[in-house]
Design a protein around this motif. Sequence first.
Motif, PDB file in Angstrom:
ATOM      1  N   MET A   1       0.842  -1.192   0.000  1.00  0.00           N
ATOM      2  CA  MET A   1       0.000   0.000   0.000  1.00  0.00           C
ATOM      3  C   MET A   1       0.876   1.240   0.000  1.00  0.00           C
ATOM      4  O   MET A   1       1.678   1.437   0.909  1.00  0.00           O
ATOM      5  CB  MET A   1      -0.933   0.007   1.209  1.00  0.00           C
ATOM      6  N   VAL A   2       0.735   2.055  -1.038  1.00  0.00           N
ATOM      7  CA  VAL A   2       1.539   3.275  -1.167  1.00  0.00           C
ATOM      8  C   VAL A   2       0.633   4.434  -1.552  1.00  0.00           C
ATOM      9  O   VAL A   2      -0.484   4.237  -2.035  1.00  0.00           O
ATOM     10  CB  VAL A   2       2.661   3.105  -2.216  1.00  0.00           C
ATOM     11  N   ASN A   3       1.123   5.642  -1.335  1.00  0.00           N
ATOM     12  CA  ASN A   3       0.405   6.853  -1.741  1.00  0.00           C
ATOM     13  C   ASN A   3       0.919   7.291  -3.101  1.00  0.00           C
ATOM     14  O   ASN A   3       2.116   7.549  -3.257  1.00  0.00           O
ATOM     15  CB  ASN A   3       0.614   7.978  -0.729  1.00  0.00           C
ATOM     16  N   VAL A   4       0.011   7.374  -4.066  1.00  0.00           N
ATOM     17  CA  VAL A   4       0.398   7.677  -5.442  1.00  0.00           C
ATOM     18  C   VAL A   4      -0.371   8.899  -5.924  1.00  0.00           C
ATOM     19  O   VAL A   4      -1.603   8.939  -5.836  1.00  0.00           O
ATOM     20  CB  VAL A   4       0.118   6.492  -6.390  1.00  0.00           C
ATOM     21  N   LEU A   5       0.357   9.888  -6.447  1.00  0.00           N
ATOM     22  CA  LEU A   5      -0.288  10.992  -7.152  1.00  0.00           C
ATOM     23  C   LEU A   5      -0.427  10.601  -8.612  1.00  0.00           C
ATOM     24  O   LEU A   5       0.562  10.266  -9.268  1.00  0.00           O
ATOM     25  CB  LEU A   5       0.551  12.268  -7.046  1.00  0.00           C
ATOM     26  N   VAL A   6      -1.654  10.614  -9.122  1.00  0.00           N
ATOM     27  CA  VAL A   6      -1.911  10.368 -10.537  1.00  0.00           C
ATOM     28  C   VAL A   6      -2.466  11.650 -11.126  1.00  0.00           C
ATOM     29  O   VAL A   6      -3.603  12.045 -10.834  1.00  0.00           O
ATOM     30  CB  VAL A   6      -2.899   9.207 -10.751  1.00  0.00           C
ATOM     31  N   THR A   7      -1.678  12.337 -11.943  1.00  0.00           N
ATOM     32  CA  THR A   7      -2.191  13.523 -12.621  1.00  0.00           C
ATOM     33  C   THR A   7      -2.930  13.085 -13.880  1.00  0.00           C
ATOM     34  O   THR A   7      -2.574  12.091 -14.506  1.00  0.00           O
ATOM     35  CB  THR A   7      -1.067  14.502 -12.982  1.00  0.00           C
ATOM     36  N   GLY A   8      -3.981  13.824 -14.223  1.00  0.00           N
ATOM     37  CA  GLY A   8      -4.830  13.403 -15.339  1.00  0.00           C
ATOM     38  C   GLY A   8      -5.693  12.219 -14.962  1.00  0.00           C
ATOM     39  O   GLY A   8      -6.023  11.382 -15.805  1.00  0.00           O
ATOM     40  N   ALA A   9      -6.110  12.144 -13.694  1.00  0.00           N
ATOM     41  CA  ALA A   9      -6.843  10.977 -13.197  1.00  0.00           C
ATOM     42  C   ALA A   9      -8.214  10.817 -13.843  1.00  0.00           C
ATOM     43  O   ALA A   9      -8.753   9.708 -13.893  1.00  0.00           O
ATOM     44  CB  ALA A   9      -6.992  11.056 -11.676  1.00  0.00           C
ATOM     45  N   ALA A  10      -8.804  11.912 -14.326  1.00  0.00           N
ATOM     46  CA  ALA A  10     -10.098  11.820 -15.004  1.00  0.00           C
ATOM     47  C   ALA A  10      -9.934  11.597 -16.501  1.00  0.00           C
ATOM     48  O   ALA A  10     -10.923  11.520 -17.226  1.00  0.00           O
ATOM     49  CB  ALA A  10     -10.919  13.087 -14.759  1.00  0.00           C
ATOM     50  N   GLY A  11      -8.702  11.493 -16.952  1.00  0.00           N
ATOM     51  CA  GLY A  11      -8.433  11.214 -18.356  1.00  0.00           C
ATOM     52  C   GLY A  11      -8.511   9.731 -18.659  1.00  0.00           C
ATOM     53  O   GLY A  11      -8.726   8.895 -17.768  1.00  0.00           O
ATOM     54  N   PHE A  12      -8.308   9.399 -19.901  1.00  0.00           N
ATOM     55  CA  PHE A  12      -8.467   8.023 -20.383  1.00  0.00           C
ATOM     56  C   PHE A  12      -7.509   7.047 -19.683  1.00  0.00           C
ATOM     57  O   PHE A  12      -7.932   6.120 -18.982  1.00  0.00           O
ATOM     58  CB  PHE A  12      -8.261   8.015 -21.903  1.00  0.00           C
ATOM     59  N   ILE A  13      -6.214   7.264 -19.816  1.00  0.00           N
ATOM     60  CA  ILE A  13      -5.250   6.350 -19.200  1.00  0.00           C
ATOM     61  C   ILE A  13      -5.235   6.545 -17.685  1.00  0.00           C
ATOM     62  O   ILE A  13      -5.151   5.569 -16.921  1.00  0.00           O
ATOM     63  CB  ILE A  13      -3.844   6.553 -19.788  1.00  0.00           C
ATOM     64  N   GLY A  14      -5.334   7.788 -17.222  1.00  0.00           N
ATOM     65  CA  GLY A  14      -5.311   8.060 -15.794  1.00  0.00           C
ATOM     66  C   GLY A  14      -6.436   7.366 -15.052  1.00  0.00           C
ATOM     67  O   GLY A  14      -6.242   6.878 -13.925  1.00  0.00           O
ATOM     68  N   TYR A  15      -7.608   7.324 -15.661  1.00  0.00           N
ATOM     69  CA  TYR A  15      -8.741   6.629 -15.044  1.00  0.00           C
ATOM     70  C   TYR A  15      -8.444   5.149 -14.881  1.00  0.00           C
ATOM     71  O   TYR A  15      -8.620   4.568 -13.797  1.00  0.00           O
ATOM     72  CB  TYR A  15      -9.993   6.833 -15.898  1.00  0.00           C
ATOM     73  N   HIS A  16      -7.977   4.518 -15.958  1.00  0.00           N
ATOM     74  CA  HIS A  16      -7.702   3.074 -15.893  1.00  0.00           C
ATOM     75  C   HIS A  16      -6.575   2.773 -14.913  1.00  0.00           C
ATOM     76  O   HIS A  16      -6.643   1.783 -14.168  1.00  0.00           O
ATOM     77  CB  HIS A  16      -7.347   2.558 -17.285  1.00  0.00           C
ATOM     78  N   LEU A  17      -5.541   3.601 -14.901  1.00  0.00           N
ATOM     79  CA  LEU A  17      -4.444   3.375 -13.962  1.00  0.00           C
ATOM     80  C   LEU A  17      -4.916   3.540 -12.526  1.00  0.00           C
ATOM     81  O   LEU A  17      -4.561   2.734 -11.653  1.00  0.00           O
ATOM     82  CB  LEU A  17      -3.297   4.345 -14.256  1.00  0.00           C
ATOM     83  N   SER A  18      -5.714   4.557 -12.269  1.00  0.00           N
ATOM     84  CA  SER A  18      -6.230   4.766 -10.912  1.00  0.00           C
ATOM     85  C   SER A  18      -7.058   3.578 -10.454  1.00  0.00           C
ATOM     86  O   SER A  18      -6.943   3.123  -9.295  1.00  0.00           O
ATOM     87  CB  SER A  18      -7.068   6.049 -10.863  1.00  0.00           C
ATOM     88  N   GLN A  19      -7.897   3.042 -11.333  1.00  0.00           N
ATOM     89  CA  GLN A  19      -8.681   1.853 -10.996  1.00  0.00           C
ATOM     90  C   GLN A  19      -7.768   0.696 -10.613  1.00  0.00           C
ATOM     91  O   GLN A  19      -8.022  -0.026  -9.636  1.00  0.00           O
ATOM     92  CB  GLN A  19      -9.565   1.456 -12.196  1.00  0.00           C
ATOM     93  N   ARG A  20      -6.709   0.502 -11.375  1.00  0.00           N
ATOM     94  CA  ARG A  20      -5.786  -0.598 -11.103  1.00  0.00           C
ATOM     95  C   ARG A  20      -5.080  -0.411  -9.755  1.00  0.00           C
ATOM     96  O   ARG A  20      -4.963  -1.359  -8.964  1.00  0.00           O
ATOM     97  CB  ARG A  20      -4.775  -0.694 -12.244  1.00  0.00           C
ATOM     98  N   LEU A  21      -4.608   0.794  -9.487  1.00  0.00           N
ATOM     99  CA  LEU A  21      -3.899   1.044  -8.232  1.00  0.00           C
ATOM    100  C   LEU A  21      -4.829   0.889  -7.032  1.00  0.00           C
ATOM    101  O   LEU A  21      -4.441   0.320  -5.995  1.00  0.00           O
ATOM    102  CB  LEU A  21      -3.289   2.446  -8.254  1.00  0.00           C
ATOM    103  N   LEU A  22      -6.055   1.373  -7.151  1.00  0.00           N
ATOM    104  CA  LEU A  22      -7.022   1.212  -6.072  1.00  0.00           C
ATOM    105  C   LEU A  22      -7.345  -0.256  -5.833  1.00  0.00           C
ATOM    106  O   LEU A  22      -7.470  -0.700  -4.679  1.00  0.00           O
ATOM    107  CB  LEU A  22      -8.303   1.985  -6.404  1.00  0.00           C
TER     108      LEU A  22
END
Length: 334
Positions: A1-22
């Motif tokens: 479990m780590v704290n990750v800043l994802v910029t562009g989180a509402a964007g196409f790739i950012g959304y999918h990456l955020s889902q994966r990290l969560l």
Amino acid sequence: MVNVLVTGAAGFIGYHLSQRLLAQGDTVIGLDNLNAYYDVSLKQARLAQLENQPGFRFYKLDLADREGIAQLFAQESFEFVIHLAAQAGVRYSLKNPYAYVDSNLVGFTNILEGCRHSDIKHLVFASSSSVYGANTKVPFSVQDNVDSPVSLYAATKKANELMAHAYSHLYNIPTTGLRFFTVYGSWYRPDMALFLFTKAILAEQPINVFNYGRMQRDFTYVDDVVEGVVRVMGKIPPPKASGNTSPGSRSSAPYKLYNIGNNQPIELLQLIETLEQCLGKTAVKNMLPMQPGDVPITYADVDDLMQDVGFKPNTPIEVGVERFVQWYRSYYNI
């Protein structure tokens, strides 16, 4: 479990990456300015899915807001920064160049400054296959010279690589740049060819086929890109890891570059044929010449990615397009 800043989180790739990290239990702090470059409601729909999950926090913030970005880094404790936010699009850069300067140059400087003054373990940032520009040797390798961009968008992405290397060298920030190759999939951007083609074909309207359909693209499914990003995130480059920055480089910075592409380019006409099969409809094609800023082929050499993290994208175009069509029909109730 780590704290990750994802910029562009509402964007196409950012959304999918955020889902994966969560899904893997990480805490994701998402940043996005929700600009109107394309349909904001699509960005809001992505964001709504993320905000319903524990472990996700969102900041509506513009990259060019120097004080806002500095405050964000001061009040949050990021272990990893995944910088995906940018002004995207090759053709739009011909119409609105200042948007690229503000977001991709000024904005990236603010992210680099935030990392400089924070104790982050790894900065991973999105570059683009567009940096290869007028290169003719294929497949494109991170060892290749990339001094011939053919659009301002590409030039800003090359500039990002140089800026990141300088900060990595000066401040010992472990940094990895990822050159993405024509990413597509569910929750896709409406300004991209596959989305535009699908919308037009279903509406029985003609589609614009540039370079008479002969251009080739290394279409890469978004799940493969996310897998690559997650693996690279955990592969923190040590000092003297940057021999791939340019031929003959003596850099000792903890810096790396990778291509993330399907390693199998296909012609645009083949993509259209696959889409027609998935939709069960035939496209009316408006054949046009190459557009300014476009390139005839993109083709990723992913040997370094395979060697270092044991992964290469492998989703066939037939599978990826079918998944996209299923999402499109479901999302738009068609």
